[in-house]
Scaffold this active site. Structure first.
Site, mmCIF file in Angstrom:
data_model
loop_
_atom_site.group_PDB
_atom_site.id
_atom_site.type_symbol
_atom_site.label_atom_id
_atom_site.label_comp_id
_atom_site.label_asym_id
_atom_site.label_seq_id
_atom_site.Cartn_x
_atom_site.Cartn_y
_atom_site.Cartn_z
ATOM 1 N N CYS A 256 0.864 -1.185 0.000
ATOM 2 C CA CYS A 256 0.000 0.000 0.000
ATOM 3 C C CYS A 256 0.896 1.229 0.000
ATOM 4 O O CYS A 256 1.874 1.278 0.751
ATOM 5 C CB CYS A 256 -0.880 -0.017 1.248
ATOM 6 S SG CYS A 256 -1.945 1.435 1.406
ATOM 7 N N HIS B 74 -8.920 -3.604 -2.405
ATOM 8 C CA HIS B 74 -8.036 -2.785 -1.556
ATOM 9 C C HIS B 74 -8.493 -1.315 -1.572
ATOM 10 O O HIS B 74 -8.580 -0.673 -0.526
ATOM 11 C CB HIS B 74 -6.598 -2.937 -2.081
ATOM 12 C CG HIS B 74 -5.565 -2.181 -1.323
ATOM 13 N ND1 HIS B 74 -4.608 -2.802 -0.546
ATOM 14 C CD2 HIS B 74 -5.311 -0.852 -1.223
ATOM 15 C CE1 HIS B 74 -3.826 -1.873 -0.002
ATOM 16 N NE2 HIS B 74 -4.220 -0.686 -0.401
ATOM 17 N N GLU B 75 -8.817 -0.810 -2.775
ATOM 18 C CA GLU B 75 -9.208 0.607 -2.890
ATOM 19 C C GLU B 75 -10.590 0.851 -2.275
ATOM 20 O O GLU B 75 -10.795 1.869 -1.618
ATOM 21 C CB GLU B 75 -9.185 1.069 -4.350
ATOM 22 C CG GLU B 75 -7.821 0.984 -5.032
ATOM 23 C CD GLU B 75 -6.675 1.565 -4.218
ATOM 24 O OE1 GLU B 75 -6.879 2.547 -3.471
ATOM 25 O OE2 GLU B 75 -5.561 1.018 -4.293
ATOM 26 N N HIS C 293 -10.184 1.233 1.320
ATOM 27 C CA HIS C 293 -9.713 2.585 1.656
ATOM 28 C C HIS C 293 -10.881 3.567 1.735
ATOM 29 O O HIS C 293 -10.953 4.389 2.646
ATOM 30 C CB HIS C 293 -8.757 3.111 0.578
ATOM 31 C CG HIS C 293 -7.313 2.805 0.811
ATOM 32 N ND1 HIS C 293 -6.641 3.160 1.963
ATOM 33 C CD2 HIS C 293 -6.382 2.211 0.017
ATOM 34 C CE1 HIS C 293 -5.372 2.781 1.870
ATOM 35 N NE2 HIS C 293 -5.187 2.193 0.701
HETATM 36 ZN ZN ZN Z 1 -3.569 1.270 -0.119
#
Ligand code: ZN
Length: 196
Positions: A106, A148-149, A152
């Site tokens: 990341c 993953h995004e 976030h």
């Molecule tokens: Zn990340």
């Protein structure tokens, strides 16, 4: 414009992003700056939280990666050159299939990599920069990157997905990174309060 990337320890990374209902010029500019920042950092994805804005906006481009990805619209596999860079507003995972482990990093955690479990295939429903709905299916690295995004955008970090033994091993590095980020934040606040 290349924007500074926020590191672990900054509270904005744990904030859920506000939905974007109107694509203004400033949102368009932000998306374009995020793409430039992602390329400059050699990342494959970047969420608005990582440049300090708690918004439902993420950009991705997996073309330069060493692991394969597939993107389907309906039953048709699309060329990544046509679809990338992807700019997603308010994206949601509507269906997921399978599970796999794979290495993940990341941009907000420099030099920290570990295996993370994720769904193998995801169905995504989102809006694009023209305020048009976009629906697609992602597999491979793109599936991992989009998960993953989206995490976030909901204030969830990849360390929250680590298996506990990996998290334990990385804990000293995480504490160090957090302390460094907090001390930089403090310096910045002091400067700001002196008006320089
Ligand atoms: Zn990340």
């Amino acid at each position: 414009m290349i924007l500074p990337i926020i590191h672990y320890g900054h509270p904005v990374l744990q904030q859920k992003g506000a939905e974007i209902h109107k694509v203004t010029d400033s949102i368009r500019q932000l998306a374009s700056d995020m793409i430039e920042t992602m390329y400059a950092s050699k990342g494959i994805g970047l969420a608005a939280q990582q440049i300090g804005k708690a918004l439902q906006l993420t950009v991705l481009d997996v073309r330069g990666a060493d692991r394969p990805s597939q993107l389907f619209v309906g039953a048709r596999e699309m060329s990544l050159d046509i679809m990338m860079p992807l700019m997603l507003l308010n994206p949601k995972i509507t269906k997921q299939e399978g599970e796999e482990m794979g290495p993940e990093g990341c941009l907000s955690f420099p030099e920290i990599y570990t295996d993370i479990p994720c769904a193998s295939t995801i169905h995504v429903s989102s809006t694009d920069l023209n305020e048009e709905p976009i629906q697609f299916i992602a597999t491979g690295l793109l599936s991992r990157a989009v998960q993953h995004e989206i995490d976030h955008l909901n204030g969830i970090l990849f360390i929250d997905r680590m298996i506990s033994s990996a998290r334990k091993t990385l804990e000293p590095d995480l504490l160090e990174l957090k302390a460094q980020t907090l001390s930089e934040l403090k310096k910045h606040h002091k400067k700001a309060s002196r008006g320089v």
